[in-house]
Design a protein around this motif. Structure first.
Motif, mmCIF file in Angstrom:
data_model
loop_
_atom_site.group_PDB
_atom_site.id
_atom_site.type_symbol
_atom_site.label_atom_id
_atom_site.label_comp_id
_atom_site.label_asym_id
_atom_site.label_seq_id
_atom_site.Cartn_x
_atom_site.Cartn_y
_atom_site.Cartn_z
ATOM 1 N N MET A 71 4.776 1.906 1.567
ATOM 2 C CA MET A 71 5.923 2.396 0.802
ATOM 3 C C MET A 71 6.454 3.706 1.391
ATOM 4 O O MET A 71 7.664 3.922 1.415
ATOM 5 C CB MET A 71 5.560 2.572 -0.674
ATOM 6 C CG MET A 71 5.485 1.264 -1.449
ATOM 7 S SD MET A 71 6.947 0.207 -1.300
ATOM 8 C CE MET A 71 8.249 1.286 -1.870
ATOM 9 N N LYS A 72 5.571 4.573 1.873
ATOM 10 C CA LYS A 72 6.024 5.810 2.511
ATOM 11 C C LYS A 72 6.827 5.504 3.759
ATOM 12 O O LYS A 72 7.843 6.148 4.031
ATOM 13 C CB LYS A 72 4.834 6.714 2.850
ATOM 14 C CG LYS A 72 4.270 7.433 1.661
ATOM 15 C CD LYS A 72 3.142 8.360 2.070
ATOM 16 C CE LYS A 72 2.572 9.072 0.856
ATOM 17 N NZ LYS A 72 1.467 9.963 1.223
ATOM 18 N N GLU A 73 6.394 4.522 4.534
ATOM 19 C CA GLU A 73 7.111 4.146 5.755
ATOM 20 C C GLU A 73 8.475 3.537 5.419
ATOM 21 O O GLU A 73 9.476 3.812 6.081
ATOM 22 C CB GLU A 73 6.270 3.177 6.579
ATOM 23 C CG GLU A 73 6.860 2.824 7.916
ATOM 24 C CD GLU A 73 7.054 4.019 8.843
ATOM 25 O OE1 GLU A 73 7.895 3.905 9.759
ATOM 26 O OE2 GLU A 73 6.406 5.070 8.669
ATOM 27 N N ILE A 74 8.539 2.712 4.378
ATOM 28 C CA ILE A 74 9.818 2.142 3.946
ATOM 29 C C ILE A 74 10.752 3.257 3.480
ATOM 30 O O ILE A 74 11.928 3.279 3.841
ATOM 31 C CB ILE A 74 9.597 1.088 2.831
ATOM 32 C CG1 ILE A 74 8.929 -0.160 3.418
ATOM 33 C CG2 ILE A 74 10.917 0.726 2.149
ATOM 34 C CD1 ILE A 74 8.470 -1.170 2.383
ATOM 35 N N ASP A 75 10.230 4.201 2.710
ATOM 36 C CA ASP A 75 11.032 5.325 2.231
ATOM 37 C C ASP A 75 11.567 6.149 3.409
ATOM 38 O O ASP A 75 12.741 6.516 3.435
ATOM 39 C CB ASP A 75 10.213 6.204 1.284
ATOM 40 C CG ASP A 75 11.043 7.321 0.681
ATOM 41 O OD1 ASP A 75 12.067 7.017 0.043
ATOM 42 O OD2 ASP A 75 10.676 8.500 0.867
ATOM 43 N N ARG A 76 10.713 6.428 4.384
ATOM 44 C CA ARG A 76 11.129 7.189 5.566
ATOM 45 C C ARG A 76 12.224 6.440 6.326
ATOM 46 O O ARG A 76 13.240 7.013 6.703
ATOM 47 C CB ARG A 76 9.932 7.445 6.498
ATOM 48 C CG ARG A 76 10.307 8.282 7.727
ATOM 49 C CD ARG A 76 9.391 8.028 8.916
ATOM 50 N NE ARG A 76 9.321 6.636 9.318
ATOM 51 C CZ ARG A 76 10.254 6.004 10.043
ATOM 52 N NH1 ARG A 76 11.355 6.619 10.420
ATOM 53 N NH2 ARG A 76 10.100 4.741 10.385
ATOM 54 N N ALA A 77 12.021 5.140 6.518
ATOM 55 C CA ALA A 77 13.000 4.343 7.254
ATOM 56 C C ALA A 77 14.346 4.297 6.526
ATOM 57 O O ALA A 77 15.403 4.417 7.157
ATOM 58 C CB ALA A 77 12.464 2.925 7.476
ATOM 59 N N LEU A 78 14.320 4.141 5.207
ATOM 60 C CA LEU A 78 15.569 4.128 4.437
ATOM 61 C C LEU A 78 16.264 5.479 4.493
ATOM 62 O O LEU A 78 17.487 5.552 4.600
ATOM 63 C CB LEU A 78 15.297 3.749 2.978
ATOM 64 C CG LEU A 78 15.033 2.268 2.718
ATOM 65 C CD1 LEU A 78 14.432 2.063 1.334
ATOM 66 C CD2 LEU A 78 16.310 1.459 2.882
ATOM 67 N N THR A 79 15.494 6.564 4.429
ATOM 68 C CA THR A 79 16.068 7.910 4.487
ATOM 69 C C THR A 79 16.752 8.139 5.832
ATOM 70 O O THR A 79 17.839 8.696 5.890
ATOM 71 C CB THR A 79 14.973 8.971 4.255
ATOM 72 O OG1 THR A 79 14.424 8.762 2.950
ATOM 73 C CG2 THR A 79 15.540 10.378 4.338
ATOM 74 N N GLN A 80 16.138 7.682 6.896
ATOM 75 C CA GLN A 80 16.697 7.902 8.230
ATOM 76 C C GLN A 80 17.803 6.916 8.580
ATOM 77 O O GLN A 80 18.822 7.296 9.135
ATOM 78 C CB GLN A 80 15.597 7.804 9.293
ATOM 79 C CG GLN A 80 14.650 8.952 9.279
ATOM 80 C CD GLN A 80 13.607 8.845 10.371
ATOM 81 O OE1 GLN A 80 13.389 7.777 10.948
ATOM 82 N NE2 GLN A 80 12.958 9.949 10.669
ATOM 83 N N HIS A 81 17.587 5.638 8.269
ATOM 84 C CA HIS A 81 18.476 4.586 8.770
ATOM 85 C C HIS A 81 19.427 4.000 7.730
ATOM 86 O O HIS A 81 20.367 3.305 8.088
ATOM 87 C CB HIS A 81 17.651 3.462 9.393
ATOM 88 C CG HIS A 81 16.753 3.914 10.495
ATOM 89 N ND1 HIS A 81 17.230 4.396 11.691
ATOM 90 C CD2 HIS A 81 15.406 3.990 10.574
ATOM 91 C CE1 HIS A 81 16.204 4.715 12.473
ATOM 92 N NE2 HIS A 81 15.092 4.491 11.814
ATOM 93 N N GLU A 82 19.161 4.196 6.462
ATOM 94 C CA GLU A 82 19.955 3.688 5.339
ATOM 95 C C GLU A 82 19.908 2.168 5.193
ATOM 96 O O GLU A 82 19.750 1.653 4.109
ATOM 97 C CB GLU A 82 21.417 4.139 5.417
ATOM 98 C CG GLU A 82 21.602 5.629 5.310
ATOM 99 C CD GLU A 82 23.050 6.015 5.277
ATOM 100 O OE1 GLU A 82 23.537 6.310 4.167
ATOM 101 O OE2 GLU A 82 23.698 6.011 6.345
ATOM 102 N N ALA A 90 0.850 -1.190 0.000
ATOM 103 C CA ALA A 90 0.000 0.000 0.000
ATOM 104 C C ALA A 90 0.887 1.241 0.000
ATOM 105 O O ALA A 90 2.065 1.185 0.364
ATOM 106 C CB ALA A 90 -0.907 -0.006 1.229
ATOM 107 N N GLU A 91 0.319 2.364 -0.410
ATOM 108 C CA GLU A 91 1.079 3.612 -0.463
ATOM 109 C C GLU A 91 1.653 3.971 0.909
ATOM 110 O O GLU A 91 2.788 4.418 1.015
ATOM 111 C CB GLU A 91 0.185 4.743 -0.969
ATOM 112 C CG GLU A 91 0.926 6.060 -1.139
ATOM 113 C CD GLU A 91 0.043 7.157 -1.691
ATOM 114 O OE1 GLU A 91 0.442 8.327 -1.560
ATOM 115 O OE2 GLU A 91 -1.024 6.865 -2.251
ATOM 116 N N SER A 92 0.884 3.723 1.966
ATOM 117 C CA SER A 92 1.352 4.040 3.317
ATOM 118 C C SER A 92 2.555 3.182 3.711
ATOM 119 O O SER A 92 3.475 3.658 4.371
ATOM 120 C CB SER A 92 0.227 3.862 4.339
ATOM 121 O OG SER A 92 -0.246 2.529 4.312
#
Length: 111
Positions: free
Chosen positions: A39-50, A35-37
């Motif tokens: 994917m947004k959470e995965i994107d946020r986590a990757l941006t913060q934690h790499e 779901a879009e939500s």
């Protein structure tokens, strides 16, 4: 979301797997899929934690691998490892936060 993922060397993959060993999954992909939500959470986590772990609880092995491939494609991340229903993903941050980046906290860099 980001530029094309860079290809990781075997040495980087080994280092990232070692770091990820003690990480807990930060996102769970369940039967509802990507779901879009999610994917947004995965994107946020990757941006913060790499470097993150994602739990993929969808169908059989083939469906899980398809979901992981789709996550990587949509997020610009690279699959470091997948075992069972857990995938380790990496995407270098433009300006990593030393307090949040799993790589910087373990003395590694994504470059």
């Amino acid at each position: 979301m980001t530029d094309k993922a860079q290809k990781l060397s075997n040495q980087q993959l080994k280092q990232f797997r070692s770091i990820a060993h003690n990480l807990k999954p930060v996102v769970t992909v369940a039967q509802n899929g990507l779901a879009e939500s999610v994917m947004k959470e995965i994107d946020r986590a990757l941006t913060q934690h790499e470097l993150i772990k994602v739990k993929v609880q969808v169908g059989d092995r083939e469906l899980r691998q398809q979901a992981i491939t789709e996550i990587c494609s949509l997020s610009g991340a690279e699959r470091v490892q997948s075992i069972g229903n857990i995938a380790v993903l990496f995407r270098a941050a433009r300006q990593p936060d030393p307090k949040l980046s799993n790589l910087l906290r373990h003395g590694q860099t994504g470059n």
